[in-house]
Design an enzyme around this catalytic site. Structure first.
Site, short mmCIF file in Angstrom:
data_model
loop_
_atom_site.label_atom_id
_atom_site.label_comp_id
_atom_site.label_asym_id
_atom_site.label_seq_id
_atom_site.Cartn_x
_atom_site.Cartn_y
_atom_site.Cartn_z
CB SER A 108 -0.86 -0.02 1.27
OG SER A 108 -1.43 1.24 1.50
CE1 TYR A 145 -3.95 -2.41 5.29
CE2 TYR A 145 -3.45 -0.11 4.88
CZ TYR A 145 -3.74 -1.37 4.42
OH TYR A 145 -3.80 -1.59 3.07
CE LYS A 173 -1.62 -4.53 3.30
NZ LYS A 173 -1.86 -5.81 2.63
N1 UFG Z 1 -13.19 10.94 2.72
C1 UFG Z 1 -14.27 11.74 3.05
N2 UFG Z 1 -15.41 11.14 3.48
C2 UFG Z 1 -15.52 9.79 3.64
C3 UFG Z 1 -14.40 8.98 3.30
C4 UFG Z 1 -13.25 9.59 2.86
O1 UFG Z 1 -14.22 12.97 2.92
O2 UFG Z 1 -16.57 9.30 4.07
C5 UFG Z 1 -11.96 11.57 2.21
C6 UFG Z 1 -10.77 11.38 3.13
O3 UFG Z 1 -10.71 12.40 4.07
C7 UFG Z 1 -9.63 11.43 2.11
C8 UFG Z 1 -10.22 10.87 0.84
O4 UFG Z 1 -11.62 10.95 1.00
O5 UFG Z 1 -9.27 12.75 1.90
C9 UFG Z 1 -9.85 9.43 0.57
O6 UFG Z 1 -10.13 8.66 1.72
P1 UFG Z 1 -10.16 7.07 1.70
O7 UFG Z 1 -10.48 6.61 3.08
O8 UFG Z 1 -10.99 6.58 0.58
O9 UFG Z 1 -8.65 6.70 1.30
P2 UFG Z 1 -7.29 7.05 2.05
O10 UFG Z 1 -6.46 7.78 1.05
O11 UFG Z 1 -7.49 7.65 3.36
O12 UFG Z 1 -6.75 5.58 2.35
C10 UFG Z 1 -6.44 4.71 1.32
C11 UFG Z 1 -6.74 3.26 1.73
C12 UFG Z 1 -5.85 2.84 2.84
C13 UFG Z 1 -4.44 3.11 2.51
C14 UFG Z 1 -4.25 4.56 2.11
C15 UFG Z 1 -2.83 4.79 1.73
O13 UFG Z 1 -8.07 3.12 2.14
O14 UFG Z 1 -6.02 1.44 3.01
O15 UFG Z 1 -5.09 4.85 1.03
O16 UFG Z 1 -2.62 5.53 0.64
F1 UFG Z 1 -3.67 2.85 3.57
#
Ligand code: UFG
Length: 350
Positions: A127, A151, A155
């Site tokens: 990841s 998590y 990884k």
């Molecule tokens: N977001 C919202 N509302 C939500 C969900 C997410 O505004 O209900 C925003 C978050 O704040 C972030 C963006 O959408 O800015 C993306 O969030 P995600 O949770 O979809 O993805 P992340 O980038 O936080 O995390 C992802 C994977 C993880 C991994 C990470 C590392 O889910 O498993 O990328 O790059 F570790």
């Protein structure tokens, strides 16, 4: 192109099901196992429907080293793609030991079974969360590492264990560092089916669009980005799947150049999109407004993260070709046709 026999751990999961379809399409044989702790057997039926062929499958836990060894031997496996693992960042801070037991312990068990069975090629689902949060995007594979939650730590630890085994034995491995997988197979038959409330942006948006949830919470619009919302590299799951096929083929001397010991390779598009841009693309795809509100920032979220995908192109000859619009259309087709995912009826929903 000679055909390989590829074993998938976590075979019924979101990414693995799409990889199975992509491998079948390239003429490879696919076998798999899963303990169904976070997936449905229904996904295997749907893969069989799309590929018009059936994947030999066993319900097996990663901890069952002897069972996995026997499985790998029975199917004369050439390479393993290791997907199985727990993947919720927030949950990992509540249950760190469980995350290490499953993700690190499970990977050790798999590596032992592979060594015993003489399987020398491994592709690991890593990841982008392994990168240090202060590293600037575009992120190259030689950026500093430093995950900030258990998590991500699991990884990175598994990458390091694979690195040691590959350096001092005949294992050859590729650690694929995923950015943000989205979308679904264009058939609408398989897709992401999160248990409970989705943590990730796209499944949450689509569950609001289909009427399962009231509104999207945008976690902060005061970031230092053009529209104030964080930027990520969203990659269509079929592009991601094709990246896995390229990695497996690169490892094997009959189908690719081979790899010295171990490589880490980003799977991303190189293009960043903000939360508001994703929402706008989703509204286009579903053809109606999606209710949303801005709330507090979520702890642990960085401002900008997207890949430099150059190494994937150089080593694997792979690059993402699908757009955010494609991902939204495909994700919506899956969500609209399967409003409750693989669950048969709403009564079984959370
Ligand atoms: N977001 C919202 N509302 C939500 C969900 C997410 O505004 O209900 C925003 C978050 O704040 C972030 C963006 O959408 O800015 C993306 O969030 P995600 O949770 O979809 O993805 P992340 O980038 O936080 O995390 C992802 C994977 C993880 C991994 C990470 C590392 O889910 O498993 O990328 O790059 F570790």
């Amino acid at each position: 192109m000679p055909s390989l026999t590829v074993a998938l751990t976590g075979a019924a999961g979101y990414i693995a099901s799409h990889v199975a379809v992509a491998l079948f399409e390239r003429g490879h044989s696919v076998v798999g196992f899963d303990n169904f702790s976070n997936s449905s057997p229904k996904s295997l039926e749907r893969v069989a429907q799309i590929a018009d062929t059936h994947m030999p499958f066993e319900q097996l836990d990663l901890a069952d080293t002897d069972g996995i060894e026997a499985f790998l031997r029975a199917h004369q496996v050439d390479a393993v793609i290791h997907f199985a693992g727990l993947k919720a960042v927030g949950e990992s801070t509540e249950q760190p030991l469980r995350y290490h037991e499953n993700n690190v312990g499970g990977s050790l068990s798999l590596l032992r079974a592979m060594e015993n069975a003489g399987v020398r090629h491994l592709v690991f689902s890593s990841s982008a969360t392994v990168y240090h949060p202060d590293e600037a995007s575009p992120l190259r594979e030689d950026a500093s590492l430093g995950p900030i939650n258990p998590y991500g730590a699991t990884k990175l630890m598994v990458e390091q264990i694979i690195g040691d085994v590959a350096t001092y034995s005949d294992l050859r491995a590729i650690n694929l560092r995923y950015f943000n997988p989205v979308g679904a197979h264009p058939s609408g038959l398989i897709g992401e089916d999160p248990v409970g409330t989705p943590n990730n942006l796209m499944p949450f948006i689509m569950q609001v669009a289909v009427g399962r949830r009231e509104q999207l919470n945008i976690f902060g619009d005061d970031y230092d980005t053009p529209d104030g919302t964080p930027i990520r590299d969203y990659i269509h799951v079929m592009d991601l799947a094709e990246g896995h096929v390229a990695a497996v083929e690169a490892l094997h001397p009959t189908t690719g150049p081979g790899v010295d010991n171990v490589e880490a390779i980003n799977l991303g598009t190189g293009v960043g999109s903000s939360v508001k841009e994703v929402l706008a693309a989703a509204e286009q795809a579903v053809d109606h407004p999606i209710p949303h509100q801005v709330v507090e920032r979520r702890a642990g979220d960085g401002t900008v993260s997207y890949a430099d995908p150059g190494r994937a192109e150089a080593l694997l000859g792979w690059r993402a070709t699908r757009t955010m619009a494609d991902a939204c259309v495909d994700h919506w087709r899956w969500q609209e046709r399967n409003p409750h995912g693989f669950a048969p009826d709403p009564a079984t929903d959370e």
